[in-house]
Write a protein that holds these residues in place. Sequence first.
Motif, PDB file in Angstrom:
ATOM      1  N   THR A 247      -3.938  14.832  -0.104  1.00 53.05           N
ATOM      2  CA  THR A 247      -4.610  13.645   0.432  1.00 53.05           C
ATOM      3  C   THR A 247      -3.714  12.417   0.339  1.00 53.05           C
ATOM      4  O   THR A 247      -3.597  11.637   1.291  1.00 53.05           O
ATOM      5  CB  THR A 247      -5.922  13.395  -0.318  1.00 53.05           C
ATOM      6  OG1 THR A 247      -6.766  14.545  -0.193  1.00 53.05           O
ATOM      7  CG2 THR A 247      -6.642  12.178   0.243  1.00 53.05           C
ATOM      8  N   LEU A 248      -3.063  12.242  -0.816  1.00 52.48           N
ATOM      9  CA  LEU A 248      -2.159  11.108  -0.985  1.00 52.48           C
ATOM     10  C   LEU A 248      -0.978  11.197  -0.028  1.00 52.48           C
ATOM     11  O   LEU A 248      -0.518  10.178   0.504  1.00 52.48           O
ATOM     12  CB  LEU A 248      -1.667  11.040  -2.428  1.00 52.48           C
ATOM     13  CG  LEU A 248      -2.703  10.624  -3.475  1.00 52.48           C
ATOM     14  CD1 LEU A 248      -2.130  10.786  -4.876  1.00 52.48           C
ATOM     15  CD2 LEU A 248      -3.134   9.175  -3.239  1.00 52.48           C
TER      16      LEU A 248
ATOM     17  N   THR B 148       0.765   3.980  -2.986  1.00 51.15           N
ATOM     18  CA  THR B 148       0.416   5.358  -2.642  1.00 51.15           C
ATOM     19  C   THR B 148       1.547   6.316  -3.003  1.00 51.15           C
ATOM     20  O   THR B 148       1.304   7.429  -3.500  1.00 51.15           O
ATOM     21  CB  THR B 148       0.095   5.457  -1.147  1.00 51.15           C
ATOM     22  OG1 THR B 148      -0.929   4.522  -0.805  1.00 51.15           O
ATOM     23  CG2 THR B 148      -0.376   6.861  -0.787  1.00 51.15           C
TER      24      THR B 148
ATOM     25  N   ARG C 281      -5.700  16.549  -4.168  1.00 52.13           N
ATOM     26  CA  ARG C 281      -5.450  15.104  -4.309  1.00 52.13           C
ATOM     27  C   ARG C 281      -4.034  14.756  -3.860  1.00 52.13           C
ATOM     28  O   ARG C 281      -3.819  13.746  -3.188  1.00 52.13           O
ATOM     29  CB  ARG C 281      -5.667  14.683  -5.766  1.00 52.13           C
ATOM     30  CG  ARG C 281      -5.455  13.193  -6.016  1.00 52.13           C
ATOM     31  CD  ARG C 281      -5.887  12.822  -7.428  1.00 52.13           C
ATOM     32  NE  ARG C 281      -5.734  11.390  -7.672  1.00 52.13           N
ATOM     33  CZ  ARG C 281      -4.650  10.835  -8.182  1.00 52.13           C
ATOM     34  NH1 ARG C 281      -3.609  11.609  -8.523  1.00 52.13           N
ATOM     35  NH2 ARG C 281      -4.590   9.535  -8.374  1.00 52.13           N
TER      36      ARG C 281
ATOM     37  N   ALA D 135       0.831  -1.204   0.000  1.00 52.51           N
ATOM     38  CA  ALA D 135       0.000   0.000   0.000  1.00 52.51           C
ATOM     39  C   ALA D 135       0.865   1.252   0.000  1.00 52.51           C
ATOM     40  O   ALA D 135       0.540   2.245  -0.676  1.00 52.51           O
ATOM     41  CB  ALA D 135      -0.936  -0.010   1.208  1.00 52.51           C
TER      42      ALA D 135
ATOM     43  N   ILE E 196      -2.233  10.096   3.384  1.00 57.66           N
ATOM     44  CA  ILE E 196      -2.428   8.645   3.406  1.00 57.66           C
ATOM     45  C   ILE E 196      -1.090   7.924   3.485  1.00 57.66           C
ATOM     46  O   ILE E 196      -0.921   6.953   4.264  1.00 57.66           O
ATOM     47  CB  ILE E 196      -3.215   8.192   2.167  1.00 57.66           C
ATOM     48  CG1 ILE E 196      -4.637   8.743   2.210  1.00 57.66           C
ATOM     49  CG2 ILE E 196      -3.247   6.668   2.066  1.00 57.66           C
ATOM     50  CD1 ILE E 196      -5.441   8.451   0.951  1.00 57.66           C
ATOM     51  N   ALA E 197      -0.109   8.366   2.710  1.00 58.58           N
ATOM     52  CA  ALA E 197       1.219   7.735   2.739  1.00 58.58           C
ATOM     53  C   ALA E 197       1.847   7.863   4.122  1.00 58.58           C
ATOM     54  O   ALA E 197       2.450   6.905   4.633  1.00 58.58           O
ATOM     55  CB  ALA E 197       2.120   8.374   1.677  1.00 58.58           C
TER      56      ALA E 197
ATOM     57  N   LEU F 181       1.453   6.907  -6.739  1.00 60.86           N
ATOM     58  CA  LEU F 181       0.380   7.847  -7.096  1.00 60.86           C
ATOM     59  C   LEU F 181       0.717   9.265  -6.673  1.00 60.86           C
ATOM     60  O   LEU F 181       0.391  10.232  -7.377  1.00 60.86           O
ATOM     61  CB  LEU F 181      -0.932   7.396  -6.452  1.00 60.86           C
ATOM     62  CG  LEU F 181      -1.500   6.053  -6.935  1.00 60.86           C
ATOM     63  CD1 LEU F 181      -2.720   5.673  -6.114  1.00 60.86           C
ATOM     64  CD2 LEU F 181      -1.853   6.121  -8.417  1.00 60.86           C
ATOM     65  N   LEU F 182       1.374   9.383  -5.507  1.00 58.46           N
ATOM     66  CA  LEU F 182       1.750  10.714  -5.017  1.00 58.46           C
ATOM     67  C   LEU F 182       2.752  11.385  -5.956  1.00 58.46           C
ATOM     68  O   LEU F 182       2.593  12.564  -6.316  1.00 58.46           O
ATOM     69  CB  LEU F 182       2.339  10.585  -3.609  1.00 58.46           C
ATOM     70  CG  LEU F 182       2.897  11.868  -2.977  1.00 58.46           C
ATOM     71  CD1 LEU F 182       1.794  12.907  -2.818  1.00 58.46           C
ATOM     72  CD2 LEU F 182       3.539  11.544  -1.633  1.00 58.46           C
TER      73      LEU F 182
END
Length: 218
Positions: free
Chosen positions: A86-87, A60, A83, A56, A90-91, A63-64
């Motif tokens: 947010t990433l 992530t 976005r 994960a 989350i990371a 994507l970041l």
Amino acid sequence: MAEAVANGVRSRLLRRSLPPEVSGVLAVLSLLPRISTPLATLLAAAVVVSSVLPLAVTITAGLLVGSVPAAVEGGLASPPGRRTLTLLAIAALLIVAERLLGPFQHALASVLGRRLDRYLQERTMAAVGHPAGIAHLEDPAVLDLIESARGVGMQGLRPGDAVAALASLLPSWALALGSAAILATFRWWLGLLWLAMWPVVLYYLQREYLRVGEVGYG
């Protein structure tokens, strides 16, 4: 009752047909629920989560990084910028969870390993003390079994040590499979190449480890 006995016999026959390393691992895993079902379940859940978290984090982070150009162009207040933030959050949460889970999983495996050693010690004492007399204590085969139950090798490695080792190894195996799946999303042959190379790399690493042990212990 008869069905349970038949299942037990089938499982023993299956383990005998497997390599000693695999049958030993299965034997240890089969004992854990008998010792403590809650602890065994909690450890299994921790192993699964610790296998998923690195994947994960990798996804992530990818994507970041991919979202940064659009965020720079539109600014942090834009949808791409939000976005990216947010990433990033989350990371960070995933990395913190991964760091916190490691010590918890190690402590849990250590507790379960000590209980496994105590359980096997009690079974060994009961088996040795059951026959009348001391003739069986002079049997070399019985003495070898008792010595094996006390520990393996010069360091006295116990079955409980295998619990902590498996708790560390199983996530790495699952991580290898997950990494192959991630590579396959880019190029299918990259995933297959990694699946083919990983056992080879692992084989050479284990061989070198054994060579060091042989030299160290003569």
